[in-house]
Design an enzyme around this catalytic site. Structure first.
Site, PDB file in Angstrom:
ATOM      1  N   ASP A 378      54.287  30.524  49.934  1.00 27.11           N
ATOM      2  CA  ASP A 378      53.203  31.290  49.759  1.00 27.11           C
ATOM      3  C   ASP A 378      53.733  32.535  49.356  1.00 27.11           C
ATOM      4  OD1 ASP A 378      50.440  32.105  49.100  1.00 27.11           O
ATOM      5  OD2 ASP A 378      50.677  33.096  51.114  1.00 27.11           O
ATOM      6  N   SER A 415      35.675  44.234  50.514  1.00 24.76           N
ATOM      7  CA  SER A 415      36.456  42.840  50.458  1.00 24.76           C
ATOM      8  C   SER A 415      37.643  42.862  51.393  1.00 24.76           C
ATOM      9  CB  SER A 415      37.079  42.745  48.774  1.00 24.76           C
ATOM     10  OG  SER A 415      38.194  41.750  48.986  1.00 24.76           O
ATOM     11  N   GLU A 416      38.071  41.628  51.675  1.00 28.56           N
ATOM     12  CA  GLU A 416      39.307  41.533  52.999  1.00 28.56           C
ATOM     13  C   GLU A 416      40.440  41.355  52.273  1.00 28.56           C
ATOM     14  OE1 GLU A 416      38.838  40.890  56.465  1.00 28.56           O
ATOM     15  OE2 GLU A 416      36.783  41.662  55.910  1.00 28.56           O
ATOM     16  N   HIS A 417      40.478  41.194  50.704  1.00 29.47           N
ATOM     17  CA  HIS A 417      41.757  41.031  49.996  1.00 29.47           C
ATOM     18  C   HIS A 417      42.685  41.991  50.019  1.00 29.47           C
ATOM     19  CE1 HIS A 417      44.123  39.701  46.672  1.00 29.47           C
ATOM     20  NE2 HIS A 417      43.704  38.398  46.892  1.00 29.47           N
ATOM     21  N   GLY A 445      40.447  34.343  44.465  1.00 30.02           N
ATOM     22  CA  GLY A 445      41.499  34.382  43.514  1.00 30.02           C
ATOM     23  C   GLY A 445      41.231  34.660  42.083  1.00 30.02           C
ATOM     24  N   GLY A 460      39.636  42.688  38.451  1.00 25.98           N
ATOM     25  CA  GLY A 460      40.027  41.434  38.732  1.00 25.98           C
ATOM     26  C   GLY A 460      41.307  41.247  37.848  1.00 25.98           C
ATOM     27  N   ASP A 578      50.374  31.290  55.394  1.00 24.70           N
ATOM     28  CA  ASP A 578      49.732  31.985  56.661  1.00 24.70           C
ATOM     29  C   ASP A 578      48.567  30.951  56.910  1.00 24.70           C
ATOM     30  OD1 ASP A 578      47.107  32.805  55.347  1.00 24.70           O
ATOM     31  OD2 ASP A 578      48.506  34.251  54.277  1.00 24.70           O
TER      32      ASP A 578
HETATM   33  P1  ADP Z   1      47.694  35.144  46.594  1.00 18.95           P
HETATM   34  O1  ADP Z   1      48.050  33.777  45.939  1.00 18.95           O
HETATM   35  O2  ADP Z   1      49.075  35.977  46.030  1.00 18.95           O
HETATM   36  O3  ADP Z   1      47.407  35.172  47.692  1.00 18.95           O
HETATM   37  P2  ADP Z   1      45.073  35.180  45.603  1.00 18.95           P
HETATM   38  O4  ADP Z   1      44.839  33.771  45.023  1.00 18.95           O
HETATM   39  O5  ADP Z   1      44.483  36.005  46.849  1.00 18.95           O
HETATM   40  O6  ADP Z   1      46.833  35.805  45.603  1.00 18.95           O
HETATM   41  O7  ADP Z   1      44.693  36.020  44.073  1.00 18.95           O
HETATM   42  C1  ADP Z   1      45.113  35.946  42.857  1.00 18.95           C
HETATM   43  C2  ADP Z   1      44.743  36.930  42.047  1.00 18.95           C
HETATM   44  O8  ADP Z   1      43.395  37.233  41.855  1.00 18.95           O
HETATM   45  C3  ADP Z   1      45.336  38.438  42.684  1.00 18.95           C
HETATM   46  O9  ADP Z   1      46.609  38.666  42.263  1.00 18.95           O
HETATM   47  C4  ADP Z   1      44.385  39.289  41.696  1.00 18.95           C
HETATM   48  O10 ADP Z   1      44.853  39.741  40.318  1.00 18.95           O
HETATM   49  C5  ADP Z   1      43.244  38.458  41.759  1.00 18.95           C
HETATM   50  N1  ADP Z   1      42.229  39.043  42.863  1.00 18.95           N
HETATM   51  C6  ADP Z   1      41.776  38.313  43.833  1.00 18.95           C
HETATM   52  N2  ADP Z   1      40.909  38.989  44.580  1.00 18.95           N
HETATM   53  C7  ADP Z   1      41.111  40.164  43.881  1.00 18.95           C
HETATM   54  C8  ADP Z   1      40.158  41.540  44.269  1.00 18.95           C
HETATM   55  N3  ADP Z   1      39.419  41.582  45.544  1.00 18.95           N
HETATM   56  N4  ADP Z   1      40.389  42.544  43.666  1.00 18.95           N
HETATM   57  C9  ADP Z   1      41.247  42.600  42.706  1.00 18.95           C
HETATM   58  N5  ADP Z   1      41.522  41.457  42.299  1.00 18.95           N
HETATM   59  C10 ADP Z   1      41.667  40.407  42.751  1.00 18.95           C
HETATM   60 MG    MG Z   2      47.917  34.456  50.170  1.00 20.62          MG
END
Ligand code: ADP
Ligand code: MG
Length: 694
Positions: A378, A415-417, A445, A460, A578
């Protein structure tokens, strides 16, 4: 079928089988002596020592009287019978017990061979002693059975001695268990035994002291030496809010912490449990060995009978020597070491791994790790640190950079991202006030939609923005590509359905990721990057790291599917991620490897848990798997082939050269060989302890 944790033999999981429950796990035993060894190992060891001393004390006069017959023949026979019988049935009772237990479960084991072999020698000599008028034979073989039993007892003693050495890793961990905790109640400090500590107690730790239980720091800061648990040599800085692990050592600072896990729940107890479980878990190659051994015992008895009958009817060496041929075959081919071949190696292998911060759940994961062909990693949080920071803010349509950041931060606030948190962090750093959005919705995502005042904010990735009916113009599109080409992750912001700008973020690559990937490629493993991030960014990072295959723009729920697809290529696939976000993907892979953040290890998804955040441990885990499995194979070979190779000799291959008198010494050689093979198997396993990760 359950497995005897002492000898490794299979036992049926029935209520009437010998069992013992401890810490919520029920263990099953093949025989009483294994149960005793498990519940009271010291007592069993003492008993064994006493038996060995008695065995030697009785066997010496037996041998002397047999070879230096100073007494009249008849009286000598009675004395030998009196001395040899307690050896056979008292000291040697465990072999009969083992035989009964095996028959009760409709199985055969090593004890069957020992019991049959020694009983034959003892029974024959007894008949000769008491029926001397009737039978034309005079020779007695009481010394054969006594020497064999005594040697076997010595072998078992050596075995349990070396076995205790094998579980050294677990002992070392248990030694970490602290004894005293300074509990603070109403501002007053009292010293209590660790067992009295409760959840949510406040505990004080002074410089140089061992941290008594797991918890979270409330007050104070320090650096902590966690090497005993994680294998990581460098002390780790801890401040309020950080987790501390019981059993680790506080360096110079003092701090107070709130307890979060005690007793069996603690990290230390969970590690000990995992390592112990590995020992008694099943390894696929062991199944083959078990199947062979279920045919082995009856086959040996038949070979013994055939050679005895052959010698008696066609070889003309007489009844006595024919019987000795039977005893020799049965005793010599007994693969006593078989039962410990697998557990001994697993114990040392899993212990060695734990020493290096690698926790392996069960033997099957240890076995598969060496076969991995494709390793999927990942990106966010595994290959990168997972803490991105904002590098660029690009605005269009005349909106101010700070205004974009402010609205983005408001949207992302809940958001937790990691990307969301990066934006919020950056805005705070610039002193931008962040209010609450009136409503918001997170699309995993993809991005976030929120409402603030009269504004509708979308933030996004490309797909998300386009999917919401907004066209990306050429300037913005070019800028996006430019950021992505630099390995940054850009997100688009649209305010009130109008394109407003881009915020670009960059994550740092994890320490040692590059080295780990190089080493993985060197051992012939295909490395794949899996990410939800856009293709261009992913490719840039992959190039930097030397990864050739990238699967990008995968939604979180599709990651599992991506793993399935690679598995369809007929490859053995491991996934590193993770344990929380990637749990389904980890479960879909042949082997899931997760980074346990030191909290709830047992609940962590994945067959292998890496305690420290170091990708090089993946290589170490694979190497240890290879080494441990080859040790298991060597052990199985040693315990099977070793003994089988001597079968022709026992069946009488040497008789034509040396005459039937070779049988006078063969039984002892056989017993000696058996004891040696057990000790060899354990010592061979202990060699694993010399392994050092690169
Ligand atoms: P990864 O596989 O790197 O963990 P995610 O699947 O969580 O990534 O997210 C993929 C993409 O979606 C990110 O690269 C981003 O462009 C977009 N994205 C996801 N969540 C958010 C958010 N909270 N704010 C802005 N963009 C987001
Ligand atoms: Mg990830």
């Amino acid at each position: 079928m359950a497995r005897d944790p002492i000898c490794g033999m299979f036992v049926e999981e029935k209520d009437q089988s010998l069992n013992y429950e401890t810490e919520g796990t029920k263990h099953y035993f093949c025989c009483k002596s294994c149960l005793d060894e498990f519940t009271a190992p010291e007592k069993e060891l003492k008993k064994l020592k006493r038996y060995v001393v008695l065995g030697i004390a009785l066997t010496i006069p037996i041998v002397l009287l047999t070879y230096i017959p100073v007494l009249p023949h008849q009286i000598n026979g009675y004395i030998l019978f009196t001395l040899a019988t307690p050896v056979q049935f008292w000291l040697g009772w465990r072999f009969y017990q083992g035989t009964f237990d095996a028959f009760k479960h409709k199985m055969t084991n090593m004890d069957v061979l020992i019991a049959i072999g020694t009983s034959t020698a003892w029974g024959y000599s007894t008949v000769v002693t008491f029926a001397h008028n009737v039978l034309p034979f005079g020779d007695l073989y009481f010394e054969t059975s006594s020497i064999i039993i005594t040697l076997l007892l010595i072998g078992r003693l050596l075995e349990s001695r070396t076995k205790t050495r094998a579980s050294k890793a677990v002992k070392k961990l248990l030694d970490l268990k602290p004894t005293i905790a300074h509990i603070i109640t109403d501002g007053k400090e009292t010293d209590e035994p660790v067992e009295h500590v409760q959840l949510n107690n406040i505990i004080l730790v002074r410089p140089g002291e061992k941290i008594p239980v797991d918890g979270i720091i409330l007050d104070g800061s320090s650096s902590v030496d966690q090497s005993a648990i994680t294998g990581e040599g460098m002390p780790v800085e801890k401040e309020p809010g950080d987790e501390v692990i019981g059993g680790t050592i506080n360096k110079e600072g003092a701090f107070k912490f709130k307890t979060t896990k005690i007793g069996d729940e603690s990290v230390l107890s969970q590690i000990v449990k995992l390592v112990e479980e590995a020992k008694s878990s099943k390894v696929p190659i062991q199944k083959l060995a078990d199947r062979i051994s279920s045919y082995f015992v009856p086959a040996i008895v038949i070979i013994g009978l055939i050679s005895a009958l052959g010698w008696f009817f066609f070889g003309g060496i007489g009844l006595t020597f024919s019987l000795l041929a039977f005893v020799s075959v049965v005793i010599i081919s007994c693969p006593c070491a078989l039962g410990i071949a697998t557990p001994a190696a697993l114990m040392v292998g899993a212990g060695k791994a734990a020493e290096n911060g690698i926790l392996i759940k069960g033997g099957e994961n240890l076995e598969i790790a060496r076969k991995v062909q494709v390793l999927v990693l990942d990106k966010t949080g595994t290959l990168t640190k997972g803490i991105p920071s904002v590098t660029d803010v690009f605005s269009v349509n005349g909106i101010d950079d700070n205004e974009i950041l402010r609205l983005a931060a408001i949207s992302e606030k809940n958001s937790e991202h990691p990307l969301a948190q990066a934006i919020v962090r950056h805005a705070k750093k610039l002193g931008i006030p962040i209010s609450e959005p009136h409503s918001f919705k997170v699309f995993a995502g993809s991005g976030v939609f929120s409402q603030y005042g009269d504004h509708q904010i979308l933030i996004g990735n490309r797909k998300f923005i386009i999917g919401n009916g907004i066209t990306i113009d050429e300037t913005l599109g070019k800028k996006m590509e430019e950021f992505e080409g630099d390995g940054k992750t850009p997100v688009i912001i649209s305010i009130d359905k109008k394109l407003s700008g881009i915020i670009a973020m960059m994550d740092t690559i994890s320490d040692h990721a590059q080295e780990a990937i190089q080493r993985l490629k060197k051992i012939g493993i295909q490395v794949v990057m899996l990410t939800g991030d856009n293709k261009r960014t992913a490719n840039t990072t992959a190039n930097k790291l030397g990864i050739d295959r990238v699967i990008a723009e995968v939604l979180p729920q599709e990651k599992e599917n991506a793993i399935r697809k690679i598995k369809k290529e007929d490859k053995i696939v491991a996934m590193v991620g993770d344990g929380i976000n990637d749990a389904p993907a980890l479960a879909a892979a042949d082997l899931g490897i997760s980074f346990g953040s030191g909290t709830d290890i047992a609940k962590e998804t994945g067959g292998i848990i890496l305690v420290k955040d170091d990708l090089r441990d993946v290589v170490t885990a694979m190497e240890l798997s290879k080494k441990t499995v080859s040790k298991i194979k060597q052990n199985l070979f040693l315990s099977f082939v070793y003994n089988s190779a001597l079968i022709p000799v026992a069946a009488g291959a040497l008789v034509p050269i040396f005459g039937p008198h070779v049988y006078m010494i063969l039984p002892f050689l056989a017993a000696g060989a058996m004891a040696t093979s057990s000790v060899t198997v354990i010592s061979n396993s202990l060699l694993l302890n010399r392994y050092k990760p690169m």
